[in-house]
Design a protein around this motif. Structure first.
Motif, mmCIF file in Angstrom:
data_model
loop_
_atom_site.group_PDB
_atom_site.id
_atom_site.type_symbol
_atom_site.label_atom_id
_atom_site.label_comp_id
_atom_site.label_asym_id
_atom_site.label_seq_id
_atom_site.Cartn_x
_atom_site.Cartn_y
_atom_site.Cartn_z
ATOM 1 N N TRP A 42 42.834 44.045 43.912
ATOM 2 C CA TRP A 42 42.612 45.241 43.093
ATOM 3 C C TRP A 42 43.868 45.662 42.344
ATOM 4 C CZ3 TRP A 42 37.954 47.297 42.239
ATOM 5 C CH2 TRP A 42 36.917 46.922 43.108
ATOM 6 N N PHE A 43 44.974 45.686 43.049
ATOM 7 C CA PHE A 43 46.215 46.153 42.430
ATOM 8 C C PHE A 43 46.584 45.263 41.245
ATOM 9 C CE2 PHE A 43 50.843 45.763 42.101
ATOM 10 C CZ PHE A 43 51.139 47.065 41.738
ATOM 11 N N LEU A 44 46.454 43.962 41.506
ATOM 12 C CA LEU A 44 46.787 42.980 40.473
ATOM 13 C C LEU A 44 45.894 43.147 39.256
ATOM 14 C CD1 LEU A 44 48.627 40.618 40.103
ATOM 15 C CD2 LEU A 44 47.000 39.163 41.276
ATOM 16 N N PHE A 45 44.628 43.390 39.547
ATOM 17 C CA PHE A 45 43.689 43.501 38.434
ATOM 18 C C PHE A 45 43.872 44.804 37.675
ATOM 19 C CE2 PHE A 45 39.914 42.267 36.219
ATOM 20 C CZ PHE A 45 40.039 40.902 36.271
ATOM 21 N N TRP A 82 36.568 42.672 34.096
ATOM 22 C CA TRP A 82 36.145 43.359 35.330
ATOM 23 C C TRP A 82 34.898 42.726 35.928
ATOM 24 C CZ3 TRP A 82 38.226 46.543 38.727
ATOM 25 C CH2 TRP A 82 39.477 47.059 38.393
ATOM 26 N N MET A 83 34.011 42.254 35.045
ATOM 27 C CA MET A 83 32.801 41.573 35.563
ATOM 28 C C MET A 83 33.219 40.334 36.340
ATOM 29 S SD MET A 83 30.087 41.933 32.483
ATOM 30 C CE MET A 83 29.108 40.558 33.027
ATOM 31 N N SER A 84 34.125 39.567 35.779
ATOM 32 C CA SER A 84 34.549 38.344 36.463
ATOM 33 C C SER A 84 35.251 38.689 37.765
ATOM 34 C CB SER A 84 35.477 37.525 35.563
ATOM 35 O OG SER A 84 36.720 38.153 35.506
ATOM 36 N N PHE A 85 35.891 39.840 37.782
ATOM 37 C CA PHE A 85 36.578 40.279 38.994
ATOM 38 C C PHE A 85 35.567 40.676 40.082
ATOM 39 C CE2 PHE A 85 38.616 43.913 41.247
ATOM 40 C CZ PHE A 85 39.521 43.157 41.963
ATOM 41 N N GLY A 89 34.353 34.651 43.198
ATOM 42 C CA GLY A 89 34.005 33.955 44.431
ATOM 43 C C GLY A 89 35.254 33.693 45.251
ATOM 44 N N ARG A 90 35.154 32.725 46.155
ATOM 45 C CA ARG A 90 36.278 32.457 47.035
ATOM 46 C C ARG A 90 37.436 31.758 46.292
ATOM 47 N NH1 ARG A 90 34.636 29.076 52.070
ATOM 48 N NH2 ARG A 90 36.777 28.348 51.846
ATOM 49 N N GLY A 91 37.163 31.343 45.083
ATOM 50 C CA GLY A 91 38.176 30.628 44.310
ATOM 51 C C GLY A 91 39.468 31.415 44.163
ATOM 52 N N GLY A 92 39.370 32.732 44.170
ATOM 53 C CA GLY A 92 40.579 33.552 44.232
ATOM 54 C C GLY A 92 41.113 33.998 42.885
ATOM 55 N N MET A 93 40.348 33.830 41.801
ATOM 56 C CA MET A 93 40.710 34.440 40.515
ATOM 57 C C MET A 93 42.023 33.946 39.927
ATOM 58 S SD MET A 93 38.499 36.745 39.645
ATOM 59 C CE MET A 93 39.428 37.614 38.422
ATOM 60 N N ARG A 94 42.571 32.847 40.427
ATOM 61 C CA ARG A 94 43.913 32.507 39.971
ATOM 62 C C ARG A 94 43.917 32.010 38.522
ATOM 63 N NH1 ARG A 94 45.945 28.949 44.717
ATOM 64 N NH2 ARG A 94 43.945 28.019 44.235
ATOM 65 N N ALA A 95 43.032 31.063 38.224
ATOM 66 C CA ALA A 95 42.963 30.565 36.844
ATOM 67 C C ALA A 95 42.525 31.678 35.899
ATOM 68 C CB ALA A 95 42.007 29.394 36.760
ATOM 69 N N GLU A 96 41.595 32.521 36.388
ATOM 70 C CA GLU A 96 41.102 33.606 35.539
ATOM 71 C C GLU A 96 42.230 34.584 35.186
ATOM 72 O OE1 GLU A 96 39.648 32.337 38.160
ATOM 73 O OE2 GLU A 96 37.538 32.851 38.320
#
Lengths: 447, 437
Positions: A42-45, A82-85, A89-96
């Motif tokens: 959350w903080f990162l986003f 925010w939708m993608s956030f 999934g478990r992928g961890g949003m790193r590439a996103e």
């Protein structure tokens, strides 16, 4: 009002960029997939969103109420983030996270250039993000993706040959095709096809025949680009080949042979192409030829230095008026307007994509996914290096775009697709039984 | 082989990327200012001319400022005229002016903010020069071509660098006189005339052991070979001190012949008269001294400051400073506190400087008259440099030793006539202001 926004944002943007980069860095070095709170940072986003809001405020200042479309579109882009956030999934949003951060910068560059360019860029980014999730969905099943290797290879060569035949020469280079009023760069799409085609197949891996076919296919692709006089893309493809070859049995000898052939070919190309030779002639001597061959590089370096660490403020630079500033010199535009800190953060994002690829080799369950990540990361890193270091006279100035930041619809779209291949090691597998698999120090033994 | 070892090419590319950016960042840190300060940098320049930054005098009086790309000047015209050559003109034609010499300070560059400044006003540069002193000096020139330089001989701060003719930088329609772009104190060279006897005397004091015990004979001139070297008067028997005070050409011709051309040239070089001297980012013009063969009248004249001798007033100011400051010439600077560590160069041993100080003091009391410089503890040497077919250049160079006022000066009036009479009068006016102002 404008000055107040600039005063605030030029201090906050580097801080937020550092927060986002640090967050991605921590996640890149994480050994296990995040659970619980860490699953959705959350903080990162919030930091990323605030970064985007600040950029939006800067590019629409004074005009946001008379021309609200740009602001609304940027807000829509933040909503997509925010939708993608929320659905991450478990992928961890790193590439996103990498993609969204660099795209914020890219949209800023396009919006400051002109409104039409911003709209085109945004549409292509939307197509890129959609393609990103579609690719991610199919990458959950590597066995299926392997079937696409041959069609992808055909598609890659087809696009390059089509470009060779149908493209109109622009600046001596046949890179652009126009269909029904839409202009696009087939070599950018060919990069994604190349990743799909060049990755190591699960079966037959290490086979000599497969290596031979792969080498011939790569050589043909590079040759097409050389004939098109798109030497920057040829270098990018060649580096993709080196990354892919090294992952195969007998790969290092093949890569060494490729380097020899590439070196010889490069020498020939330099002798045959006057434009490329001209760029090499001023390499490392830009200040000596400040009003000739080093014109763009010296302007870029002067502008980059003008920005210092914190930048002059969004929209306050002058480098944008220099030819090809929003594409070839974009790294220095970021340095000038947002400062060296944000520019280094952008570079670190690409570097961390490579770090993730290396870590993926330790954890990845599929050599196919690992090699996809490796080739894609290589292509992104080489593009970033050629663009950023070329514009400041450390590498030859080749006119390659910076991933997601340089203005260019096709480039932005395909860079998102390339990002889909990276950071896949924690991604849930398609089959239920694989979902329980614990990442391990998996090795691929030589057969 | 482990899969991760097969990623070396990619890892190598990533390292190139990171290493290259580290190189670039180091370039920004070490050379950023140099990269940014280009005439095409539209952040601070317009049509290649710096359009930002403010300049104040040593007391903080704002002389010029630029906001929004437009340069504005102080309201008083006399101040603008007198400070022009030290501030410089907006077009950068006066190369020694701080507008040209210190663009990085005026642009306000620093690593953190680059060239950003909140109100686009750039940086502020504080001169070492004093406005009141400069106004006095400009008025004392009375429209004549020439220059007045005053500095603090302990710190090297230049308090006054007035040059005539001048023009009004705030009036773009002003008729610019010929040569007005030249700062005559820093960028011009002149035959030095008798002020060069300071150099010859210093060489004689060090190279001829019994020179202070010698007696020279002057009968209004002397022959060197077949050539006649004329003197300013019939001086009879004179010691070195007397010869220096009355500026006896015969005595100094004899000394020059004894020292030889090469020795004199060594001293001219060592005193920095033949090569450009740095004044911060600005540079003086290079003078000249030719070593003539032994026994020739040219050698005799060169020891008197004629022949082909050429001197830049600012470079000679350093020599005067050294005489006043125990042999050390401080690094001259146009900026307030521009020489914070007291850097300088020893031009002569302390005892030579002390003897020169005595001789210059004696010259004032014996020849020029203490009454000419009321209340000033003046030490000086005049020069009247002959110029073919024109009035001679008038020089007056020296320093004062009034308590707390360690000021050295050089005055040059182009074709101004007698140095002691005319340049000396200007020096008195200016130093009265400097010491008691």
């Amino acid at each position: 009002m404008v000055q107040s926004i600039i005063r605030v944002t030029r201090l906050l943007l580097p801080v937020l960029a550092l927060c986002v980069t640090l967050g991605v860095m921590i996640r890149a070095f994480r050994r296990r997939p995040a659970h619980g709170f860490g699953h959705r940072p959350w903080f990162l986003f919030l930091a990323l969103t605030l970064f985007g809001v600040m950029i939006a405020l800067c590019i629409t200042n004074e005009t946001w109420w008379t021309e609200p479309l740009t602001l609304m579109l940027f807000i829509a882009f933040l909503a997509v983030q925010w939708m993608s956030f929320v659905f991450a999934g478990r992928g961890g949003m790193r590439a996103e996270l990498t993609g969204f951060f660099l795209t914020d910068l890219g949209l800023m560059v396009a919006a400051l250039n002109d409104t039409g360019a911003f709209h085109t860029q945004l549409i292509c980014v939307a197509a890129g993000i959609a393609g990103f999730y579609i690719l991610r969905f199919f990458l959950r099943n590597p066995a299926f993706m392997e079937y696409l290797r041959i069609p992808a290879a055909v598609c890659c060569l087809g696009l390059l040959v089509a470009c060779l035949i149908f493209a109109d020469p622009v600046n001596d280079s046949k890179s652009w095709i126009t269909i029904a009023g839409f202009t696009f760069q087939p070599s950018e799409i060919a990069k994604v096809c190349y990743v799909l085609a060049a990755a190591i197949p699960e079966r037959k891996r290490g086979g000599f025949k497969e290596l031979l076919i792969f080498t011939v296919f790569s050589a043909a692709s590079v040759l097409c680009l050389v004939v098109m006089n798109d030497l920057g893309s040829a270098v990018v493809f060649f580096c993709g080949f080196l990354a892919a070859a090294a992952m195969r049995k007998w790969g290092y000898p093949a890569a060494a042979a490729g380097l020899l052939a590439g070196g010889g070919g490069g020498y020939l190309a330099l002798n045959l192409s006057g434009r490329a030779a001209g760029r090499f002639a001023t390499w490392g001597k830009a200040w000596e030829f400040a009003n000739e061959g080093g014109y763009q590089q010296t302007r870029a370096m002067a502008a980059a230095a003008s920005g210092g660490l914190l930048g002059l403020g969004v929209g306050q630079g002058w480098l944008r008026d220099v030819y090809a500033a929003s594409t070839d010199l974009v790294f220095c535009v970021i340095c000038e307007e947002l400062g060296l800190i944000v520019a280094i953060c952008a570079i670190l994002m690409i570097f961390l994509t490579c770090v993730q690829a290396v870590f993926a080799a330790r954890r990845g369950r599929s050599p196919y996914l690992v090699s996809c990540a490796c080739i894609a990361a290589m292509i992104l890193a080489i593009q970033a290096a050629l663009n950023a270091l070329g514009s400041v006279d450390i590498l030859p100035f080749t006119g390659v775009t910076f991933p997601l930041i340089s203005q260019g619809g096709t480039s932005a779209m395909t860079c998102w697709w390339l990002l889909a291949f990276t950071g896949t090691e924690f991604m849930p597998a398609f089959h239920a039984e694989e979902e329980e698999e614990t990442p391990s120090e998996e090795e691929v033994e030589e057969e | 082989m482990k899969l991760r070892w097969r990623m070396l090419p990619m890892a190598f590319a990533a390292i190139i990327l990171l290493g290259g950016i580290a190189m670039f960042s180091a370039g920004i840190v070490l050379q950023g200012e140099e990269w940014a300060m280009q005439p095409w940098n539209d952040t601070v320049c317009e049509d290649g001319v710096l359009n930002t930054g403010s300049v104040t005098d040593r007391n903080g009086l704002l002389l010029t400022t630029a906001q929004g790309g437009e340069r504005r000047w102080i309201g008083d015209e006399l101040t603008r005229l007198s400070m022009l050559h030290i501030v410089g003109d907006p077009e950068g034609n006066i190369g020694t002016g701080v507008l040209s010499a210190y663009p990085e300070i005026l642009a306000g560059y620093d690593l953190l903010n680059g060239l950003y400044s909140a109100d686009y006003s750039g940086g502020t540069l504080r001169l070492s020069a004093d406005t009141e002193l400069s106004r006095t000096a400009y008025e004392a020139l009375e429209g004549r071509n020439g220059a007045v330089l005053v500095c603090n001989y302990e710190t090297g701060e230049i308090l006054c660098a007035v040059s005539g003719p001048s023009f009004d930088p705030a009036d773009p329609a002003a008729q610019i006189p010929d040569g007005a772009y030249l700062n005559r104190g820093i960028s011009a060279v002149y035959p030095p005339g008798s002020i060069f006897k300071i150099v010859t005397a210093a060489a004689a004091l060090e190279q001829i052991p019994d020179v202070l015990d010698r007696v020279f004979w002057c009968e209004g001139g002397c022959y060197v070979g077949d050539d006649y070297v004329s003197c300013s008067g019939y001086h009879g028997e004179v010691t070195l001190e007397d010869a220096f005070a009355v500026s006896c050409n015969c005595a100094f011709a004899e000394l020059a012949l004894e020292l030889g051309g090469e020795t004199l040239q060594e001293y001219a070089d060592a005193f920095g008269l033949t090569v450009p001297q740095q004044i911060g980012n600005a540079e003086t013009a290079a003078g000249g001294f030719d070593a003539y063969p032994d026994g020739t009248s040219h050698l005799a004249w060169s020891g008197i400051g004629q022949a082909t001798d050429l001197v830049c007033p600012a470079a000679f100011l350093r020599v005067v400073c050294a005489a006043a400051n125990d042999g050390v010439a401080p690094d001259l600077t146009l900026l307030r506190n521009g020489n914070p560590n007291g850097g300088g160069e020893r031009l002569m041993p302390g005892d030579t400087a002390a003897k020169l100080l005595e001789m210059m003091d004696y010259a004032v009391s014996y020849t020029y008259g203490d009454w000419s410089f009321p209340d000033l503890e003046m030490h000086a040497k005049s020069g009247t440099a002959e110029v073919d077919g024109e009035e001679p250049h008038a020089w007056f160079a020296g320093f004062v030793t009034n308590p707390g006022k360690p000021y050295a000066f050089v005055v040059i009036l182009e074709n101004g006539g007698s140095g002691a009479e005319y340049a000396g009068a200007v020096a008195n006016t200016v130093m009265q202001q400097a010491v008691f102002g």
